[in-house]
Design a protein around this motif. Structure first.
Motif, PDB file in Angstrom:
ATOM      1  N   ALA A 259       0.822  -1.213   0.000  1.00 12.56           N
ATOM      2  CA  ALA A 259       0.000   0.000   0.000  1.00 12.56           C
ATOM      3  C   ALA A 259       0.854   1.260   0.000  1.00 12.56           C
ATOM      4  CB  ALA A 259      -0.923  -0.002   1.213  1.00 12.56           C
ATOM      5  N   ALA A 260       2.051   1.172   0.585  1.00 11.64           N
ATOM      6  CA  ALA A 260       2.950   2.329   0.643  1.00 11.64           C
ATOM      7  C   ALA A 260       3.666   2.582  -0.684  1.00 11.64           C
ATOM      8  CB  ALA A 260       3.972   2.128   1.753  1.00 11.64           C
ATOM      9  N   GLY A 261       3.529   1.645  -1.631  1.00 12.78           N
ATOM     10  CA  GLY A 261       4.104   1.858  -2.950  1.00 12.78           C
ATOM     11  C   GLY A 261       5.399   1.125  -3.222  1.00 12.78           C
ATOM     12  N   LEU A 262       5.726   0.119  -2.407  1.00  7.49           N
ATOM     13  CA  LEU A 262       6.944  -0.647  -2.649  1.00  7.49           C
ATOM     14  C   LEU A 262       6.851  -1.346  -4.005  1.00  7.49           C
ATOM     15  CD1 LEU A 262       9.619  -1.445  -1.190  1.00  7.49           C
ATOM     16  CD2 LEU A 262       8.463  -3.547  -0.504  1.00  7.49           C
ATOM     17  N   ARG A 263       7.906  -1.262  -4.801  1.00  2.00           N
ATOM     18  CA  ARG A 263       7.880  -1.796  -6.161  1.00  2.00           C
ATOM     19  C   ARG A 263       7.731  -3.309  -6.154  1.00  2.00           C
ATOM     20  NH1 ARG A 263       9.423   1.882 -10.077  1.00  2.00           N
ATOM     21  NH2 ARG A 263       9.074   3.971  -9.222  1.00  2.00           N
ATOM     22  N   TRP A 264       7.098  -3.800  -7.215  1.00  2.00           N
ATOM     23  CA  TRP A 264       6.779  -5.217  -7.304  1.00  2.00           C
ATOM     24  C   TRP A 264       8.025  -6.086  -7.303  1.00  2.00           C
ATOM     25  CZ3 TRP A 264       8.771  -8.158 -11.198  1.00  2.00           C
ATOM     26  CH2 TRP A 264       9.265  -7.479 -12.314  1.00  2.00           C
ATOM     27  N   TYR A 265       9.147  -5.594  -7.858  1.00  2.00           N
ATOM     28  CA  TYR A 265      10.326  -6.450  -7.950  1.00  2.00           C
ATOM     29  C   TYR A 265      10.930  -6.756  -6.577  1.00  2.00           C
ATOM     30  CZ  TYR A 265      12.476  -1.752  -8.259  1.00  2.00           C
ATOM     31  OH  TYR A 265      12.836  -0.442  -8.054  1.00  2.00           O
TER      32      TYR A 265
END
Length: 221
Positions: A23-29
């Motif tokens: 939810a905080a926007g951490l990248r998928w990789y």
């Protein structure tokens, strides 16, 4: 896990962290790297025979339901029988053959881990669906409050609690359906328990407080 010997609760914390990070926007990789590393680590532990035997047994019985049905598979076998015997409308509240049996081994941990099986036997498919809908509505309200929160921190707290409820619900019902390993997680708001109930209601109190102080309509996106 080392301190408490409770892998189930530790896993809940990990899932909460993952939900809040997403939810905080951490990248998928980063998630891909984390899952990949975990997979390699777990595989290495299994190959090196470092996984406790009782944990391995619980996964073996998932792959083969006929494996040790009178031992490690007893709980889930009995639970699945109780769940299926209720049919569509159940045998009636407090009238379940297994759930009301005086023999505790008839359906072990019926008041906590396998409370969903009690609902299945006594209230049938209708009762089980009603429970799932109620849980889903609570989780939805947590996510909705997160969207309307005044600050990113408050929003992430709501997401964390929603993720916790979602994971515990899926895992507990999965245990009863014999598709998830038994890790001792309660069904939120239905299973009995002291610390579990206290934690859940404290969490809902925090979410309610955040909702009470949410952004006014004209400030939202």
């Amino acid at each position: 896990v080392v301190v408490s010997s409770d892998a189930g609760s530790a896993l809940v914390y990990l899932v909460i962290y993952a939900g809040m990070a997403f939810a905080a926007g951490l990248r998928w990789y980063w998630f891909a790297a984390g899952f990949g590393t975990a997979g390699v680590g777990i595989t290495a532990l299994v190959v090196l025979d470092k996984v406790p035997s009782h944990m391995m047994e619980r996964f073996k019985v998932l792959l083969d339901h006929s494996y040790d049905p009178k031992g490690v598979g007893w709980q889930q076998t009995q639970g699945l029988m109780a769940l299926g015997s209720g049919g569509v409308f159940g045998q009636g509240l407090f009238n379940g053959v297994q759930t009301q049996s005086t023999n505790p081994s008839s359906l072990p941990e019926r008041q906590t881990d396998f409370i969903f099986c009690v609902a299945g036997e006594e209230l049938g498919l209708v009762g089980c669906v009603a429970i799932i809908i109620l849980e889903a509505l609570i989780i939805y309200r947590c996510f909705r409050t997160a969207r309307m929160a005044r600050s990113p921190m408050e929003s992430l707290v709501c997401v964390g609690f929603a993720t916790m409820l979602m994971f515990q619900t899926i895992e507990n019902i999965g245990m009863c359906l014999f598709v998830m390993p038994v890790i001792g997680l309660t069904l939120p708001f239905f299973s009995s328990g002291g610390s579990s109930v206290l934690t859940l209601y404290a969490a809902m109190g925090i979410v309610s407080g955040i909702r009470k102080r949410m952004l006014p309509e004209w400030l939202r996106n």
